[in-house]
Design an enzyme around this catalytic site. Structure first.
Site, PDB file in Angstrom:
ATOM      1  N   ASP A 287       0.836  -1.037   0.068  1.00 41.98           N
ATOM      2  CA  ASP A 287       0.090   0.122  -0.092  1.00 41.98           C
ATOM      3  C   ASP A 287       1.066   1.330   0.218  1.00 41.98           C
ATOM      4  O   ASP A 287       1.761   1.290   0.701  1.00 41.98           O
ATOM      5  CB  ASP A 287      -0.897   0.003   1.132  1.00 41.98           C
ATOM      6  CG  ASP A 287      -1.877   1.169   1.195  1.00 41.98           C
ATOM      7  OD1 ASP A 287      -3.210   0.744   0.532  1.00 41.98           O
ATOM      8  OD2 ASP A 287      -1.675   2.223   1.900  1.00 41.98           O
ATOM      9  N   ASN A 295      -2.465  12.622  -3.941  1.00 42.05           N
ATOM     10  CA  ASN A 295      -3.290  13.176  -4.901  1.00 42.05           C
ATOM     11  C   ASN A 295      -3.806  14.483  -4.548  1.00 42.05           C
ATOM     12  O   ASN A 295      -3.990  15.268  -5.576  1.00 42.05           O
ATOM     13  CB  ASN A 295      -4.397  12.170  -4.932  1.00 42.05           C
ATOM     14  CG  ASN A 295      -4.196  10.923  -5.657  1.00 42.05           C
ATOM     15  OD1 ASN A 295      -3.713  11.226  -6.866  1.00 42.05           O
ATOM     16  ND2 ASN A 295      -5.244   9.846  -5.844  1.00 42.05           N
ATOM     17  N   ASP A 304      -2.065   9.230 -11.022  1.00 40.99           N
ATOM     18  CA  ASP A 304      -2.246   8.045 -11.972  1.00 40.99           C
ATOM     19  C   ASP A 304      -0.727   7.722 -12.333  1.00 40.99           C
ATOM     20  O   ASP A 304      -0.117   6.230 -12.578  1.00 40.99           O
ATOM     21  CB  ASP A 304      -2.834   8.268 -13.151  1.00 40.99           C
ATOM     22  CG  ASP A 304      -4.160   8.495 -12.698  1.00 40.99           C
ATOM     23  OD1 ASP A 304      -4.816   8.035 -11.704  1.00 40.99           O
ATOM     24  OD2 ASP A 304      -5.261   8.847 -13.480  1.00 40.99           O
ATOM     25  N   GLU A 331      -4.770   2.196  -4.229  1.00 46.83           N
ATOM     26  CA  GLU A 331      -3.388   2.306  -4.114  1.00 46.83           C
ATOM     27  C   GLU A 331      -2.638   1.274  -3.666  1.00 46.83           C
ATOM     28  O   GLU A 331      -1.606   1.247  -3.278  1.00 46.83           O
ATOM     29  CB  GLU A 331      -2.747   3.629  -3.331  1.00 46.83           C
ATOM     30  CG  GLU A 331      -3.202   3.583  -1.853  1.00 46.83           C
ATOM     31  CD  GLU A 331      -4.562   4.270  -1.642  1.00 46.83           C
ATOM     32  OE1 GLU A 331      -4.525   4.302  -0.300  1.00 46.83           O
ATOM     33  OE2 GLU A 331      -5.351   4.015  -2.292  1.00 46.83           O
TER      34      GLU A 331
END
Length: 416
Positions: A287, A295, A304, A331
């Site tokens: 993770d 983000n 992305d 993620e």
């Protein structure tokens, strides 16, 4: 050789089916014929036995009237030697036995023989004698005859075997004729179609050797060939479309690696294989640390790009053909390592963590030196020992992932 085996197999199946139907019909017809023959045999037995008793009635009555044991024995011997007889007893009018004969036999145990002939075994004939002209018949005794059930059973079986043998011969003859006719008119054209399909090249299906159906051009078989021609012309296009759909259904659209669906299928297959072979199976959960803040700060486009870079890094480190790297969701990523124990999986996880460091992707909100990092949880199991299942393995790896996060992130946690 394979094609010839298929042809013989199809012909054999058709012949066996025809034979089975013919035999079934012969059995049904034979059963009806046997029922009629059993009824006829019962009538014959009753008629013959009564006729024999009628033939000796006068002589037996005279023997009883004269109390002549020699004559009585002659009557009894004559009836007893006629076959199918178990016992004959001649009594006078006082019930005394003048002559008798018995044959020891073992009664059949089968219910069918008893059901067919059990009620026609015993016969009694009253012996009346007229002493002179104008006198009345007077009872002189009794003649009792019992048929042998085993003899009747053997005779019935012999007749039944003859009927069934003739039925089987007729069935075989009919089946052979039908098999020849079906093969010439149906099976052989079907085999021609089969051979043409087998020889077709899937890369150039339109050039398959389309068979000429001749007399079948306007029937179902001819229509089948035309439909196959259309199908084979579209076959390659269908395969390509199927491959594209399969790839879409098992691949994550953003990162280009396997998706959750592919991961679930792969883990199931590898768990079963490890269970059969007795090998270990390991899972690594990964993770990205503080990805929401990444983000929010850098934007979803950068997010992305980071996910794609993470996927490329994982596939570069986890590079065995037997391994799988998949995006588990958001993620979070997962690696499946067949034939790998806990220590081996821990080493792979350490290499992944270092490779992520080497990416050196800036992360202003990271608690680890201002760059993107990841937490990894490792778990391993031996499916063959029966002490865990797939869900338990995933739960253990997930638990280790959260332990790594709680211990400060940017680290690998594994089972102890």
């Amino acid at each position: 050789m394979g094609r010839h085996r298929h042809r013989r197999s199809l012909t054999a199946k058709q012949a066996l089916l025809t034979l089975a139907i013919a035999l079934l019909l012969s059995v049904l017809a034979g059963a009806i014929e046997l029922a009629l023959d059993a009824r006829k045999m019962r009538q014959e037995v009753v008629h013959q036995t009564q006729h024999r008793l009628e033939l000796v009635d006068g002589t037996a009555a005279e023997a009883a009237f004269q109390l002549n044991p020699d004559l009585a024995n002659q009557v009894v011997e004559g009836l007893f030697s006629g076959g199918r007889v178990a016992s004959v007893v001649l009594r006078d009018d006082f019930g005394r036995i003048m002559a008798e004969r018995h044959r020891a036999y073992q009664a059949p145990s089968d219910w069918l023989t008893r059901a067919l002939f059990g009620d026609i075994l015993h016969y009694k004939e009253a012996l009346d004698y007229r002493a002179g002209v104008g006198s009345l018949d007077e009872p002189m005794g009794e003649l009792e005859l019992t048929l042998a059930l085993d003899s009747l059973g053997r005779d019935f079986i012999s007749r039944s075997l003859l009927i069934f043998s003739l039925g089987v011969i007729k069935a075989l003859a009919i089946a052979a004729l039908l098999a020849i006719a079906f093969h010439a008119y149906i099976t052989r054209p079907l085999l021609q179609v089969h051979a043409a399909i087998v020889s077709a090249d899937p890369r150039q299906p339109g050039r398959w050797p389309k068979p000429a159906m001749g007399g079948h051009a306007n029937d179902e078989l001819g229509h089948l060939v035309e439909s196959l021609d259309e199908l084979l012309n579209a076959f390659q296009q269908g395969l390509e479309q199927r491959d594209r759909l399969h790839q879409i259904s098992t691949m994550d659209g953003l990162t280009g690696i396997a998706n959750r669906r592919r991961f679930d299928d792969f883990l199931t297959q590898e768990w079963q294989r490890a269970h059969r072979c007795g090998h270990p199976l390991s899972v690594i959960f990964l993770d990205i640390d503080h990805f929401k803040e990444f983000n929010d700060h850098y934007g979803h486009v950068a997010g992305d790009d980071t996910l794609r870079a993470m996927a490329e890094t994982l596939t570069r480190v986890v590079n065995r053909a037997s391994d799988l790297v998949a995006r588990y969701g958001g993620e979070e990523f997962v690696c499946v390592l067949p034939d790998t124990d806990l220590e081996g999986a821990r080493q792979v996880a350490d290499r992944i963590r270092q490779a992520i460091h080497d990416l050196n992707i800036p992360h202003a909100h990271s608690t680890q030196a201002g760059r993107v990092t990841a937490s990894l949880g490792v778990a391993s199991a031996f499916p063959a020992d029966g002490r865990s299942d797939r869900a338990t393995l995933l739960a253990q790896a997930d638990s280790q992932l959260y332990r790594a996060k709680h211990q400060g992130r940017d680290r690998v946690a594994s089972q102890t």
